[in-house]
Design a protein around this motif. Structure first.
Motif, mmCIF file in Angstrom:
data_model
loop_
_atom_site.group_PDB
_atom_site.id
_atom_site.type_symbol
_atom_site.label_atom_id
_atom_site.label_comp_id
_atom_site.label_asym_id
_atom_site.label_seq_id
_atom_site.Cartn_x
_atom_site.Cartn_y
_atom_site.Cartn_z
ATOM 1 N N ILE B 15 0.852 -1.186 0.000
ATOM 2 C CA ILE B 15 0.000 0.000 0.000
ATOM 3 C C ILE B 15 0.893 1.243 0.000
ATOM 4 O O ILE B 15 1.903 1.276 0.710
ATOM 5 C CB ILE B 15 -0.859 0.042 1.297
ATOM 6 C CG1 ILE B 15 -1.678 -1.245 1.451
ATOM 7 C CG2 ILE B 15 -1.725 1.289 1.340
ATOM 8 C CD1 ILE B 15 -2.888 -1.338 0.580
ATOM 9 N N ASP B 223 -3.111 0.468 -4.021
ATOM 10 C CA ASP B 223 -3.098 -0.876 -3.450
ATOM 11 C C ASP B 223 -2.530 -1.829 -4.500
ATOM 12 O O ASP B 223 -3.202 -2.196 -5.462
ATOM 13 C CB ASP B 223 -4.527 -1.285 -3.055
ATOM 14 C CG ASP B 223 -4.563 -2.653 -2.363
ATOM 15 O OD1 ASP B 223 -3.650 -3.463 -2.617
ATOM 16 O OD2 ASP B 223 -5.495 -2.894 -1.582
ATOM 17 N N GLU B 226 -4.333 -5.340 -5.132
ATOM 18 C CA GLU B 226 -5.583 -5.335 -5.891
ATOM 19 C C GLU B 226 -5.442 -4.647 -7.239
ATOM 20 O O GLU B 226 -6.322 -4.754 -8.096
ATOM 21 C CB GLU B 226 -6.687 -4.642 -5.076
ATOM 22 C CG GLU B 226 -6.976 -5.277 -3.730
ATOM 23 C CD GLU B 226 -7.552 -6.687 -3.870
ATOM 24 O OE1 GLU B 226 -8.249 -6.943 -4.873
ATOM 25 O OE2 GLU B 226 -7.280 -7.525 -2.991
ATOM 26 N N PHE B 241 -7.083 2.927 3.565
ATOM 27 C CA PHE B 241 -5.784 2.479 3.037
ATOM 28 C C PHE B 241 -4.741 2.401 4.142
ATOM 29 O O PHE B 241 -3.898 1.509 4.146
ATOM 30 C CB PHE B 241 -5.329 3.395 1.885
ATOM 31 C CG PHE B 241 -5.856 2.957 0.552
ATOM 32 C CD1 PHE B 241 -7.220 3.001 0.286
ATOM 33 C CD2 PHE B 241 -5.010 2.474 -0.437
ATOM 34 C CE1 PHE B 241 -7.721 2.578 -0.944
ATOM 35 C CE2 PHE B 241 -5.505 2.042 -1.657
ATOM 36 C CZ PHE B 241 -6.856 2.109 -1.915
ATOM 37 N N ARG B 244 -5.322 -0.771 5.927
ATOM 38 C CA ARG B 244 -4.803 -1.912 5.166
ATOM 39 C C ARG B 244 -3.283 -1.997 5.265
ATOM 40 O O ARG B 244 -2.703 -3.073 5.352
ATOM 41 C CB ARG B 244 -5.150 -1.742 3.682
ATOM 42 C CG ARG B 244 -6.540 -2.189 3.341
ATOM 43 C CD ARG B 244 -6.666 -2.280 1.825
ATOM 44 N NE ARG B 244 -7.990 -1.880 1.400
ATOM 45 C CZ ARG B 244 -8.352 -1.679 0.127
ATOM 46 N NH1 ARG B 244 -7.452 -1.823 -0.841
ATOM 47 N NH2 ARG B 244 -9.561 -1.335 -0.181
ATOM 48 N N LYS B 245 -2.668 -0.807 5.258
ATOM 49 C CA LYS B 245 -1.208 -0.774 5.301
ATOM 50 C C LYS B 245 -0.711 -1.355 6.618
ATOM 51 O O LYS B 245 0.206 -2.179 6.647
ATOM 52 C CB LYS B 245 -0.740 0.673 5.150
ATOM 53 C CG LYS B 245 0.733 0.799 4.921
ATOM 54 C CD LYS B 245 1.125 2.211 4.546
ATOM 55 C CE LYS B 245 2.623 2.201 4.349
ATOM 56 N NZ LYS B 245 3.257 3.440 4.658
ATOM 57 N N ARG B 248 -1.298 -5.069 6.742
ATOM 58 C CA ARG B 248 -0.347 -5.770 5.898
ATOM 59 C C ARG B 248 1.015 -5.860 6.588
ATOM 60 O O ARG B 248 1.677 -6.896 6.562
ATOM 61 C CB ARG B 248 -0.214 -5.032 4.569
ATOM 62 C CG ARG B 248 0.696 -5.738 3.618
ATOM 63 C CD ARG B 248 0.729 -5.068 2.266
ATOM 64 N NE ARG B 248 1.624 -5.813 1.405
ATOM 65 C CZ ARG B 248 2.925 -5.646 1.386
ATOM 66 N NH1 ARG B 248 3.483 -4.760 2.172
ATOM 67 N NH2 ARG B 248 3.685 -6.379 0.590
#
Lengths: 91, 575
Positions: B15, B223, B226, B241, B244-245, B248
């Motif tokens: 990300i 991303d 994706e 985001f 998500r970062k 991850r």
């Protein structure tokens, strides 16, 4: 002039590392060396040119013809054959 | 400006959130001037080539340090092209006919790159970009311009470009490059590969709209997994985001830590995660990725590389080398698994209408006992002091299995009589890859110490679909309910008979299949070495109870599509 026909068994064909090794080996000799892909249409190209060798599009199980001509033609042909037969040193 | 979503090809996971940097490569225009003497033009060309060689050496060294020798090979290839006699010869010809060094260089590289670009195979055609990159480098030196315009990046940014050459990608400063996005390019382009190795999130093939909708400093959220790029993201999107970062990053840490740990479900059940390999080199990759064993050692490579079958000694050496790399971890050696689709020259192959239903695998071994015995001797001898297992491919009934085991016993007796050292207690099992074997597991258990599901062939034979045939490849569905039922039946029947079951088909390494297989009670998952860290992570996230729920739910659907949809929704919670 000497000539040999030989199948390329390497999984990537004459591309990437095998192509580099092939050209590097050819470049060690003073003889003129030409190569052609029997499994595709096309002409002989300079075996010392990486770009031209790539244009042959040699893939796994294609057969190539190598021609050598010059003072060390024998040794050049033997070296290229053994390189391909040894599967470029990967067993 | 409202936020806008662009979809491209996911090239490198990760990300990135930050301002755009529009990378516009320095325009290299060939000056319109009269040529000097041919000698002078050629000496300028030679000098430029020499400097380009020095630059490439520098890039190659830097990348080798950051990403390893394999990645630096791109620049080795560029140096070879720099010295290419065909390129040099063509430049000399054109200069001889009155062109300037610059004109001759541009024309020669265009011609040669054109030859490659026109090739049918994508891999070969992609090399045209390398020729152009080399040509550009020499031209830039001839024009006296600096190495790359990427030097102008001064704050952490997401790089936006029409395309990035390998040289461009290599010059990206990892501290300033949050990620990159390109209009062109595919998954296998060098830039995409390099991005993955350097761990830079990237999306390629976003199309022309990329450059239209973004100017310098436009905020972006990317991303790479994706392949989604959000232009001018709303605050909410940025938060998503960022979430998500973080997720991850923590996942990466757990995955890294899992390499040296045994795989266990969230409630502590021990599951073995192993690797499928076909040569010594990948045994090292397997260990580096945390493989707890080799669930499938393919031996075909030994049989296909020569015009005669491999000697016992050669096989012995190679098996022993692989066992040594694996130490005391188990290694399952699958005996010869070839057929008429790839016949070695030394076996009398009939002309087969349908080689996948023909003379192959264990059928050949039983018909050619000398060939088979040589392989078994080599395995048993090499197994001394190691944890080896033997596995027969494509068994479809008990008679075949008994005959194969008899041969193993004969070999043991011969070795003992000749006082040759060998490992006596080597477990012998079979692959379950024909529907026949899957429904007969309870019967086969009499003579099989373990089972390993080969889902590629099991799917092909169950659904009567050849996935190499483009017309029907979409019908090749390993998550088809019929295949899943056979898998479940196999595991249940084996467990009822006190035997363990592994899987060495591609399905074992797919995140979408792992929860279901875990729910079925699969004991060993064997996969491509690179899939191991994520598989171990996912297994650790699931309890057996939860996995059983997922498996039961999946089995309640009647089509592969419904099963895939269900799993996709469920997995989003874990990976």
């Amino acid at each position: 002039m000497l000539e040999a026909t030989i199948p390329v068994k390497h999984k990537v064909g004459l591309h990437a590392r095998p192509a580099s090794l092939f050209v590097q080996t050819a470049a060690k000799f003073s003889s003129a060396i030409k190569v052609k892909n029997l499994s595709a249409n096309g002409n002989f190209v300079d075996a010392k040119s990486i770009i031209m060798v790539l244009t042959l599009g040699v893939m796994k199980d294609h057969e190539i013809v190598i021609q050598t001509e010059g003072a060390d033609a024998d040794a050049a042909l033997a070296a290229l054959k053994s390189l391909i037969e040894s599967n470029f040193g990967e067993s | 400006m409202p936020e806008k979503t662009l979809q491209g090809i996911p090239a490198s996971d990760g990300i990135a959130i930050g301002p755009a940097f529009r990378y516009i490569p320095t325009e290299l225009t060939v000056p319109a001037r009269a040529a000097e003497s041919a000698d002078e033009e050629l000496s300028r060309f030679d000098a430029a080539r020499e400097q380009a060689r020095v630059e490439l050496q520098g890039l190659s060294d830097a990348i080798e340090k950051r990403a390893g020798k394999e990645e630096a090979a791109i620049f080795e290839a560029h140096r070879e092209m720099l010295n290419d006699p065909a390129l040099e010869g063509r430049v000399r010809e054109l200069v001889g006919s009155g062109q300037t060094a610059e004109q001759a260089l541009v024309n020669a590289t265009d011609e040669l790159a054109g030859l490659l670009a026109g090739m049918n195979d994508e891999l070969f055609a992609a090399r045209a970009l390398d020729v152009k990159d080399v040509g550009r480098r020499i031209l830039r030196v001839l024009l006296g311009l600096p190495d790359t315009a990427l030097g102008a990046v001064t704050e952490p940014s997401v790089i936006i470009a029409s395309d990035l050459t390998p040289s461009d990608t290599a010059s990206l400063d990892p501290h300033l490059t949050l990620g990159f996005c390109t209009v062109h390019g595919g998954l296998t382009s060098h830039s995409a590969i390099l991005a993955r190795t350097l761990g830079i999130p990237a999306i390629v093939g976003l199309g022309e709209s990329l450059l239209e909708s973004i100017s310098a400093q436009t905020p972006l959220a990317l991303d790479g997994k994706e392949g989604v790029l959000i232009v001018a993201p709303a605050n909410q999107t940025v938060e998503i985001f960022q979430g998500r970062k973080q997720q991850r990053e923590s996942r990466m840490q757990v995955m890294k830590a899992s390499v040296d740990k045994e795989a266990r479900t969230a409630n502590g059940r021990r599951v073995e995660v192993a690797a499928n390999i076909g040569e010594v080199a990948s045994a090292h990759t397997a260990v580096e990725n945390g493989a707890e064993g080799i669930g499938l050692l393919r031996t075909e490579f030994l049989y296909l590389e020569d015009a005669q079958p491999p000697s016992e000694e050669k096989q012995f050496r190679i098996y022993r080398d692989i066992f040594k790399v694996m130490g005391d971890r188990p290694v399952i050696v699958r005996t010869l698994d070839i057929g008429g689709d790839k016949p070695p020259s030394y076996l009398p192959f009939p002309n087969e209408m349908n080689p996948f239903l023909g003379w192959r695998a264990i059928r050949i071994s039983l018909d050619e006992p000398e060939l088979f015995k040589k392989q078994i001797r080599a395995i048993l001898r090499a197994a001394m002091g190691h944890n080896a297992r033997i596995m027969f491919p494509m068994v479809s009934d008990l008679d075949e299995l008994r005959r194969a085991r008899d041969i193993v016993d004969t070999v043991k007796r011969d070795l003992a009589l000749a006082s040759v050292e060998f490992a006596f207690d080597v477990p012998v099992g079979i692959m379950v890859e024909t529907p026949a074997a899957a429904v007969l597991v309870d019967v086969l258990a009499e003579a099989s110490d373990f089972f390993s599901l080969g889902t590629n062939d099991l799917t092909q034979y169950t659904l009567a679909v050849d996935r190499g045939n483009a017309k029907v490849a979409n019908l090749f569905q390993p998550l088809h309910p019929a295949v899943l039922r056979l898998i479940k039946q196999t595991i249940d029947a084996a467990h009822a008979n006190g035997k363990w079951v592994g899987m060495c088909g591609e399905l074992a390494g797919m995140t979408k299949a792992i929860p279901i297989l875990l729910g079925f009670g699969l004991d060993e998952f064997s996969m491509n070495p690179r899939a191991i860290p994520e598989a171990k992570y996912l297994i650790g996230q699931l309890t057996d109870e939860r996995a059983r729920e997922i498996a039961n739910q999946a089995m309640s659907f009647g089509t592969a599509t419904d099963i895939e949809d269900y799993i996709k929704g469920t997995l989003a919670l874990y990976v």
